[in-house]
Design an enzyme around this catalytic site. Structure first.
Site, mmCIF file in Angstrom:
data_model
loop_
_atom_site.group_PDB
_atom_site.id
_atom_site.type_symbol
_atom_site.label_atom_id
_atom_site.label_comp_id
_atom_site.label_asym_id
_atom_site.label_seq_id
_atom_site.Cartn_x
_atom_site.Cartn_y
_atom_site.Cartn_z
ATOM 1 N N SER A 142 1.052 -1.578 -0.113
ATOM 2 C CA SER A 142 0.142 0.509 0.375
ATOM 3 C C SER A 142 1.373 1.832 0.314
ATOM 4 O O SER A 142 1.564 1.189 0.333
ATOM 5 C CB SER A 142 -0.496 0.362 1.671
ATOM 6 O OG SER A 142 -1.859 1.493 1.343
ATOM 7 N N TYR A 155 -1.926 -1.374 10.565
ATOM 8 C CA TYR A 155 -2.351 -1.204 8.993
ATOM 9 C C TYR A 155 -0.644 -1.438 8.540
ATOM 10 O O TYR A 155 -0.286 -1.867 7.426
ATOM 11 C CB TYR A 155 -3.075 -0.076 8.476
ATOM 12 C CG TYR A 155 -3.715 -1.163 7.067
ATOM 13 C CD1 TYR A 155 -3.870 -2.003 6.773
ATOM 14 C CD2 TYR A 155 -2.895 0.150 6.145
ATOM 15 C CE1 TYR A 155 -4.904 -2.137 4.883
ATOM 16 C CE2 TYR A 155 -3.694 0.119 4.823
ATOM 17 C CZ TYR A 155 -3.989 -1.390 4.061
ATOM 18 O OH TYR A 155 -4.265 -1.453 3.087
HETATM 19 P P1 NAD Z 1 -11.258 -6.277 0.106
HETATM 20 O O1 NAD Z 1 -11.906 -5.796 1.592
HETATM 21 O O2 NAD Z 1 -12.174 -6.036 -1.230
HETATM 22 O O3 NAD Z 1 -10.368 -7.143 -0.472
HETATM 23 C C1 NAD Z 1 -9.822 -7.974 1.127
HETATM 24 C C2 NAD Z 1 -9.564 -10.185 0.393
HETATM 25 O O4 NAD Z 1 -9.185 -10.431 1.538
HETATM 26 C C3 NAD Z 1 -11.500 -10.165 0.478
HETATM 27 O O5 NAD Z 1 -10.938 -11.496 -0.230
HETATM 28 C C4 NAD Z 1 -11.357 -10.957 1.937
HETATM 29 O O6 NAD Z 1 -12.046 -11.827 1.612
HETATM 30 C C5 NAD Z 1 -9.421 -11.503 2.818
HETATM 31 N N1 NAD Z 1 -9.839 -11.000 3.779
HETATM 32 C C6 NAD Z 1 -9.859 -10.361 4.895
HETATM 33 N N2 NAD Z 1 -9.685 -11.632 5.314
HETATM 34 C C7 NAD Z 1 -9.113 -12.790 5.507
HETATM 35 C C8 NAD Z 1 -8.618 -14.118 6.192
HETATM 36 N N3 NAD Z 1 -8.685 -13.836 7.061
HETATM 37 N N4 NAD Z 1 -8.210 -14.811 5.418
HETATM 38 C C9 NAD Z 1 -8.586 -15.146 4.122
HETATM 39 N N5 NAD Z 1 -8.304 -13.913 3.877
HETATM 40 C C10 NAD Z 1 -8.990 -13.025 3.611
HETATM 41 O O7 NAD Z 1 -10.054 -4.605 -0.392
HETATM 42 P P2 NAD Z 1 -9.117 -4.463 -0.932
HETATM 43 O O8 NAD Z 1 -9.050 -3.711 -1.268
HETATM 44 O O9 NAD Z 1 -9.108 -5.563 -2.460
HETATM 45 O O10 NAD Z 1 -7.806 -5.701 -0.305
HETATM 46 C C11 NAD Z 1 -6.649 -5.848 -1.020
HETATM 47 C C12 NAD Z 1 -5.417 -5.276 -0.735
HETATM 48 O O11 NAD Z 1 -4.974 -4.185 -1.377
HETATM 49 C C13 NAD Z 1 -5.785 -5.378 1.024
HETATM 50 O O12 NAD Z 1 -4.266 -5.817 1.361
HETATM 51 C C14 NAD Z 1 -5.162 -3.690 1.159
HETATM 52 O O13 NAD Z 1 -4.226 -4.249 2.250
HETATM 53 C C15 NAD Z 1 -4.619 -3.748 -0.254
HETATM 54 N N6 NAD Z 1 -4.693 -2.019 -0.458
HETATM 55 C C16 NAD Z 1 -5.727 -1.753 -0.565
HETATM 56 C C17 NAD Z 1 -6.119 -0.771 -0.900
HETATM 57 C C18 NAD Z 1 -7.907 0.261 -1.631
HETATM 58 O O14 NAD Z 1 -7.646 1.597 -1.096
HETATM 59 N N7 NAD Z 1 -8.487 -0.398 -1.557
HETATM 60 C C19 NAD Z 1 -4.681 0.403 -1.699
HETATM 61 C C20 NAD Z 1 -3.622 0.086 -0.559
HETATM 62 C C21 NAD Z 1 -4.203 -1.527 -0.643
#
Ligand code: NAD
Length: 260
Positions: A142, A155
């Protein structure tokens, strides 16, 4: 480009992980999906990957906070596909609170899912990748792996840790045909940030969409969300031969957030 190869994408039942799974499948890569969610929706996603892209897709529901379940996920992937050629660590959660009221159990869970799970998957897949003299490890960190924001102690710590892990694995595997990189997205419209958009809209007394615009205005100079498709294409690029000398890096895709 990835025909005959297999990817494990953690946290691929929604958001960025699902988008990257789709982008890899579009390149002919078999995919092991993982994550939480509605079993019917997960099965729908799995079948649509197979039908749209003509690849094999499987699902394993390992809880990524639990090392034993991660072992069983890796074993299941090896049984079905022989091993993991492309590992994408995308499982992640968020909790926001000032450090003095941050619940210690949320700290532990965030460190387990957002950081330690990537150690366990990498630890498990590197021997296979070494045997194949090829592998791609992509950690979804991130902007918060590079800079901080208030109220995100766990985080930001986990994501900085993940960038550190990426560097170490990049060094240890350099020249072996394996690369390990972190992608550092800025705001991307997924379920993970929806609570923050809603909270911002509520605090300002405005519509949800205006809450989103306000979050962008504060941090992301482009004033546009990163798209899931753009992240999918960046992951595909990291799997290409053009990217074989890119390793140990943390690549921002953040509309200018970390340039400030
Ligand atoms: P999201 O909530 O759509 O996806 C998260 C995924 O992780 C889902 O598939 C969820 O089921 C899974 N998950 C959560 N807890 C879990 C567990 N205990 N075991 C197995 N799976 C689990 O959100 P996203 O934004 O797609 O996040 C994906 C990655 O991207 C994350 O690591 C997040 O930190 C990172 N990220 C997101 C953003 C943003 O703005 N959305 C920015 C930077 C980084």
């Amino acid at each position: 480009m990835l025909k005959g190869k297999s990817a494990l994408v953690t946290g691929s039942t929604s958001g960025i992980g699902l988008g990257i799974a789709r982008a890899l499948a579009a390149q002919g890569c078999n995919v092991m999906l993982n994550g939480l969610g509605d079993p019917l929706q997960i099965e729908k996603n799995r079948i649509s990957l197979e039908n749209e892209f003509g690849i094999a897709a499987r699902y394993h529901g390992a809880d990524m906070s639990c090392p034993e379940e991660i072992t069983s996920l890796l074993e299941a992937t090896a049984t079905v596909f022989g091993g993991v050629d492309v590992l994408v660590n995308s499982a992640g959660i968020q909790h926001t609170a000032p450090v003095e009221t941050f619940p210690p159990e949320r700290w532990d869970t965030i460190i387990a899912i957002n950081l330690s799970s990537s150690f366990h998957t990498i630890h498990g897949v590197v021997p296979y990748m070494r045997s194949k003299q090829w592998g791609r490890i992509i950690n979804i960190a991130s902007v918060h792996g590079l800079v901080a924001s208030v109220n995100k102690a766990a985080y930001v710590s986990a994501k900085h840790g993940l960038v550190g892990l990426t560097k170490v694995v990049g060094l240890e595997t350099a020249g072996s045909g394996i690369t390990c990189n972190a992608i550092c997205p800025g705001w991307t419209r997924t379920e993970l940030i929806e609570p923050q958009i809603i909270a911002r809209a509520k605090a300002l007394g405005v519509e949800i969409e205006e809450g989103g615009r306000n979050l962008l205005a504060e941090k992301q100079p482009s004033q546009q969300f990163v798209s899931i498709e753009q992240l999918g294409q960046l992951a595909v690029f990291l799997c290409s031969t053009a990217a074989e000398q890119i390793t140990g890096t943390a690549l921002p895709i953040d509309g200018g957030w970390t340039a400030q």
